[in-house]
Design a protein around this motif. Structure first.
Motif, short mmCIF file in Angstrom:
data_model
loop_
_atom_site.label_atom_id
_atom_site.label_comp_id
_atom_site.label_asym_id
_atom_site.label_seq_id
_atom_site.Cartn_x
_atom_site.Cartn_y
_atom_site.Cartn_z
N UNK A 1 1.71 9.07 -6.34
CA UNK A 1 2.17 10.46 -5.87
C UNK A 1 3.15 10.73 -7.09
N UNK A 2 4.43 9.82 -7.12
CA UNK A 2 5.48 10.13 -7.81
C UNK A 2 5.08 10.25 -9.41
N UNK A 3 4.30 9.40 -9.78
CA UNK A 3 3.64 9.57 -11.27
C UNK A 3 3.01 10.66 -11.35
N UNK A 4 2.32 11.20 -10.50
CA UNK A 4 1.41 12.51 -10.80
C UNK A 4 2.69 13.57 -11.01
N UNK A 5 3.44 13.61 -9.92
CA UNK A 5 4.63 14.94 -9.73
C UNK A 5 5.66 14.66 -10.82
N UNK A 6 5.92 13.51 -11.37
CA UNK A 6 6.93 13.43 -12.13
C UNK A 6 6.61 13.10 -13.39
N UNK A 7 5.54 12.31 -13.82
CA UNK A 7 5.06 11.82 -15.12
C UNK A 7 3.98 12.41 -15.44
N UNK A 8 3.63 13.18 -15.00
CA UNK A 8 2.24 13.92 -15.43
C UNK A 8 1.14 13.04 -15.75
N UNK A 9 0.81 12.16 -14.83
CA UNK A 9 -0.17 11.15 -14.61
C UNK A 9 -1.46 11.91 -14.28
N UNK A 10 -2.66 11.45 -14.68
CA UNK A 10 -3.76 12.17 -14.48
C UNK A 10 -4.18 12.20 -12.87
N UNK B 1 0.95 -1.23 0.05
CA UNK B 1 -0.04 -0.17 -0.20
C UNK B 1 0.79 1.26 0.06
N UNK B 2 1.92 1.28 0.87
CA UNK B 2 2.84 2.61 0.79
C UNK B 2 3.41 2.72 -0.45
N UNK B 3 4.01 1.61 -1.01
CA UNK B 3 4.33 1.47 -2.34
C UNK B 3 3.46 1.86 -3.41
N UNK B 4 2.38 1.64 -3.35
CA UNK B 4 1.24 1.99 -4.38
C UNK B 4 0.95 3.38 -4.32
N UNK B 5 0.74 3.97 -3.14
CA UNK B 5 0.53 5.37 -2.87
C UNK B 5 1.63 6.29 -3.26
N UNK B 6 2.80 5.89 -2.76
CA UNK B 6 4.08 6.39 -3.29
C UNK B 6 4.15 6.54 -4.77
N UNK B 7 3.89 5.47 -5.32
CA UNK B 7 4.01 5.62 -6.94
C UNK B 7 2.95 6.36 -7.70
#
Length: 107
Positions: free
Chosen positions: A75-84, A67-73
């Motif tokens: 958040x990182x996707x939103x911040x660095x990979x411009x995910x929706x 869960x921590x890995x999923x939430x962190x991923x």
């Protein structure tokens, strides 16, 4: 102390997913450096998880770690990979965070 170790292991899980995302974007030497980062984060994540489950129940530790890995991923996707950042996506990430906290509270 093992809860702290488990949280750090979850952060390293997000780290290896981030490295995979960066590998997708790069070529040449940068690709291999991100690949090395992936292997380092993967190894540290697994070793820390193994250490944490020496005293924590696996049925609690593993879902918290993922869960921590999923939430962190996410958040990182939103911040660095411009995910929706749609409402449903944020809603379900929030429910995942609440579930992680709930598992910690009942253990």
């Amino acid at each position: 102390m093992n809860w702290v170790i488990l949280v750090i292991a979850g952060f390293f899980e997000s780290g290896f997913a981030f490295c995979l995302g960066k590998m997708k974007e790069t070529t040449g030497t940068a690709y291999w450096l991100w690949g090395a980062g992936f292997l380092i984060c993967l190894t540290l994540s697994m070793l820390l998880l193994a250490k944490a489950v020496r005293t924590l129940p696996i049925g609690t530790a593993y879902p918290v770690w993922t869960g921590i890995g999923a939430v962190g991923t996410v958040v990182l996707g939103i911040l660095f990979f411009h995910e929706p950042t749609s409402f449903p996506r944020l809603f379900f990430i929030t429910t995942l965070i609440i579930s992680i906290i709930g598992l910690k509270m009942v253990s």
